[in-house]
Motif scaffolding. Structure first.
Motif, PDB file in Angstrom:
ATOM      1  N   SER A   1       8.094   0.352  -7.596  1.00 49.20           N
ATOM      2  CA  SER A   1       7.699   1.600  -8.932  1.00 49.20           C
ATOM      3  C   SER A   1       6.401   0.197  -9.059  1.00 49.20           C
ATOM      4  CB  SER A   1       8.876   1.193  -9.610  1.00 49.20           C
ATOM      5  OG  SER A   1       9.551  -0.171  -9.859  1.00 49.20           O
ATOM      6  N   VAL A   2       6.087  -0.759  -8.576  1.00 46.56           N
ATOM      7  CA  VAL A   2       5.093  -1.427  -9.003  1.00 46.56           C
ATOM      8  C   VAL A   2       3.990  -1.467  -8.337  1.00 46.56           C
ATOM      9  CG1 VAL A   2       4.132  -3.464  -8.798  1.00 46.56           C
ATOM     10  CG2 VAL A   2       6.634  -4.003  -9.428  1.00 46.56           C
ATOM     11  N   LYS A   3       2.786  -1.004  -8.354  1.00 46.59           N
ATOM     12  CA  LYS A   3       2.005  -0.194  -8.102  1.00 46.59           C
ATOM     13  C   LYS A   3       0.221  -1.457  -7.759  1.00 46.59           C
ATOM     14  CE  LYS A   3       0.362   4.697  -9.131  1.00 46.59           C
ATOM     15  NZ  LYS A   3       0.338   4.853  -9.677  1.00 46.59           N
ATOM     16  N   GLU A   4      -0.162  -1.471  -6.830  1.00 41.03           N
ATOM     17  CA  GLU A   4      -0.721  -3.215  -6.328  1.00 41.03           C
ATOM     18  C   GLU A   4      -1.874  -3.265  -7.436  1.00 41.03           C
ATOM     19  OE1 GLU A   4      -3.598  -2.975  -3.166  1.00 41.03           O
ATOM     20  OE2 GLU A   4      -2.160  -4.808  -1.847  1.00 41.03           O
TER      21      GLU A   4
ATOM     22  N   ASN B   1       4.229   3.572  -3.312  1.00 41.01           N
ATOM     23  CA  ASN B   1       4.018   2.145  -3.562  1.00 41.01           C
ATOM     24  C   ASN B   1       4.500   0.527  -2.597  1.00 41.01           C
ATOM     25  OD1 ASN B   1       2.360   3.568  -5.646  1.00 41.01           O
ATOM     26  ND2 ASN B   1       4.676   3.525  -6.799  1.00 41.01           N
ATOM     27  N   PHE B   2       5.607   1.471  -2.044  1.00 35.48           N
ATOM     28  CA  PHE B   2       5.967   0.763  -1.021  1.00 35.48           C
ATOM     29  C   PHE B   2       4.891  -0.548  -0.053  1.00 35.48           C
ATOM     30  CE2 PHE B   2       8.796  -1.750   1.483  1.00 35.48           C
ATOM     31  CZ  PHE B   2       9.789  -3.061   0.579  1.00 35.48           C
ATOM     32  N   PHE B   3       4.478   0.884   1.125  1.00 36.71           N
ATOM     33  CA  PHE B   3       4.085   1.213   1.570  1.00 36.71           C
ATOM     34  C   PHE B   3       2.328  -0.095   1.031  1.00 36.71           C
ATOM     35  CE2 PHE B   3       5.312   4.679   3.588  1.00 36.71           C
ATOM     36  CZ  PHE B   3       6.523   4.107   4.630  1.00 36.71           C
TER      37      PHE B   3
ATOM     38  N   LYS C   1      -1.800  -6.594   4.217  1.00 36.25           N
ATOM     39  CA  LYS C   1      -3.233  -5.763   5.286  1.00 36.25           C
ATOM     40  C   LYS C   1      -3.473  -6.165   6.595  1.00 36.25           C
ATOM     41  CE  LYS C   1      -6.795  -1.742   4.535  1.00 36.25           C
ATOM     42  NZ  LYS C   1      -5.738  -0.737   4.636  1.00 36.25           N
ATOM     43  N   ALA C   2      -3.099  -7.558   6.055  1.00 38.33           N
ATOM     44  CA  ALA C   2      -3.679  -8.568   7.463  1.00 38.33           C
ATOM     45  C   ALA C   2      -2.315  -7.972   8.965  1.00 38.33           C
ATOM     46  CB  ALA C   2      -3.017  -9.510   7.128  1.00 38.33           C
ATOM     47  N   LEU C   3      -1.735  -7.133   8.769  1.00 38.38           N
ATOM     48  CA  LEU C   3      -0.457  -6.947   9.481  1.00 38.38           C
ATOM     49  C   LEU C   3      -1.251  -5.271   9.678  1.00 38.38           C
ATOM     50  CD1 LEU C   3       3.477  -7.624   7.714  1.00 38.38           C
ATOM     51  CD2 LEU C   3       2.004  -8.702   9.473  1.00 38.38           C
TER      52      LEU C   3
ATOM     53  N   LYS D   1      -3.351   4.550   2.065  1.00 37.85           N
ATOM     54  CA  LYS D   1      -4.415   4.641   2.229  1.00 37.85           C
ATOM     55  C   LYS D   1      -5.743   4.331   1.088  1.00 37.85           C
ATOM     56  CE  LYS D   1      -3.093   2.974   6.035  1.00 37.85           C
ATOM     57  NZ  LYS D   1      -2.308   2.726   6.386  1.00 37.85           N
ATOM     58  N   SER D   2      -6.261   3.846   0.725  1.00 41.68           N
ATOM     59  CA  SER D   2      -7.436   4.062   0.288  1.00 41.68           C
ATOM     60  C   SER D   2      -8.536   5.507   0.234  1.00 41.68           C
ATOM     61  CB  SER D   2      -9.173   3.275   0.189  1.00 41.68           C
ATOM     62  OG  SER D   2      -9.151   3.267   0.998  1.00 41.68           O
ATOM     63  N   SER D   3      -9.402   5.831  -1.196  1.00 37.52           N
ATOM     64  CA  SER D   3     -10.329   7.141  -1.091  1.00 37.52           C
ATOM     65  C   SER D   3     -11.438   6.733   0.619  1.00 37.52           C
ATOM     66  CB  SER D   3     -10.454   7.555  -2.403  1.00 37.52           C
ATOM     67  OG  SER D   3     -11.406   6.417  -2.487  1.00 37.52           O
ATOM     68  N   LYS D   4     -11.250   5.547   0.616  1.00 35.69           N
ATOM     69  CA  LYS D   4     -12.514   5.407   1.643  1.00 35.69           C
ATOM     70  C   LYS D   4     -11.920   5.704   3.469  1.00 35.69           C
ATOM     71  CE  LYS D   4     -15.043   2.168  -0.771  1.00 35.69           C
ATOM     72  NZ  LYS D   4     -15.489   0.642  -1.390  1.00 35.69           N
ATOM     73  N   GLU D   5     -10.497   5.818   3.050  1.00 39.94           N
ATOM     74  CA  GLU D   5     -10.017   5.771   4.825  1.00 39.94           C
ATOM     75  C   GLU D   5      -9.490   6.743   4.344  1.00 39.94           C
ATOM     76  OE1 GLU D   5      -7.758   1.342   5.778  1.00 39.94           O
ATOM     77  OE2 GLU D   5      -7.490   1.899   3.292  1.00 39.94           O
TER      78      GLU D   5
END
Length: 297
Positions: A294-297, A162-164, A169-171, A102-106
């Protein structure tokens, strides 16, 4: 021009196949030599006469390993260790990776936790502090001494995290609109989608816990509590010790059929067999899990 392009394409494929076959042979031939050594007589092995086929075929090395009751006890300990480690790893990896995705806001404090686990991955307390902690918890000579120190593999946590992050986000939003809580979102959305990544870290967990022998040397003071890799690592043929202990002539004759090189080769073969049975089932997820995780968004 089209014919030239076609010729270049065929030539390129030929070169690729040739390189792949060459690399495969480089990897497989030494392993095949080890198998041949494990089935060869001790005198042929000592004379370096074994190539890709066994010389004076014998199963003495395997009989020495398999006919030992401690071998089966150690095998059972290793299986139990792998199962417990896998369950504990998967539960803790998922429960750590989900909030960290999750983001730092969440998730307030996310960056602090990320810095802590990155620091823990790069710098460890070392062998002596780990041993002292296990000893103070009275876990020596128990299977938990082999399981708990490896309970949270940080690299696997980052891989799954990183997979998560890559899950649309829509799901998640759709599940929340339908009334799902965070636990339901995790169980019904994230985990089913993340099978390739979870299968990859499961493979890491199985291979790592099965192949580890050093933990048994540190945390086990009794041979009867050794996991399989520790036991076969310590299993050697010593004719001098047998003579000192006054063994029977028949036992001594059987022992001379096996040299340490035979025995070590048989150890490698026995250790690899369970992994060869498990890997094909998880191999199809391996590349996908590594690349996407291994790939970041």
């Amino acid at each position: 021009m089209v014919q030239y392009a076609g010729f270049k394409g065929r030539l390129g494929r030929f070169i690729i196949y040739a390189v792949v076959i060459l690399l495969a042979l480089i990897c497989l031939l030494p392993l095949w030599n080890i198998v041949a050594i494990s089935f060869s007589s001790s005198d042929a092995v000592s004379a370096n006469a074994v190539g890709l086929l066994p010389v004076k075929f014998t199963t003495a090395a395997y009989r020495r390993i398999i006919e030992d009751s401690q071998f089966w006890r150690s095998f059972g300990i290793s299986v139990l260790r792998v199962v417990l480690t896998l369950i504990l790893n998967m539960v803790l990896i998922i429960l750590m990776a989900y909030p960290l995705s999750k983001s730092s806001k969440e998730f307030k404090g996310r960056n602090i936790y990320m810095n802590i686990i990155i620091f823990a991955m790069l710098f460890s307390g070392g062998m002596i502090p780990s041993y002292l902690i296990v000893k103070e918890l009275h876990l020596l000579n128990t299977v938990w001494a082999l399981v708990l120190p490896a309970a949270v593999p940080i690299f696997s946590v980052i891989l799954v995290m990183n997979f998560f992050i890559g899950v649309p986000k829509a799901l998640e939003e759709a599940a929340v609109i339908d009334g799902a809580g965070q636990l339901q979102v995790l169980l019904r959305v994230f985990i089913p989608i993340s099978v390739p990544s979870l299968a990859t870290v499961a493979l890491f967990s199985i291979v790592g816990s099965w192949n580890d022998f050093f933990g048994g040397l540190i945390y086990m003071t009794k041979v009867s509590n050794y996991p399989l890799m520790t036991y076969i690592q310590a299993l050697n043929v010593s004719i001098a010790d047998m003579l000192k202990s006054g063994v029977s002539a028949g036992t001594l004759a059987n022992a001379t059929e096996v040299s340490n090189r035979n025995l070590n080769a048989a150890k490698i073969v026995v250790a690899v067999i369970p992994l060869l049975l498990i890997y094909p089932a998880l191999q199809k997820y391996f590349i996908t899990g590594i690349v996407v995780g291994s790939v970041k968004e």
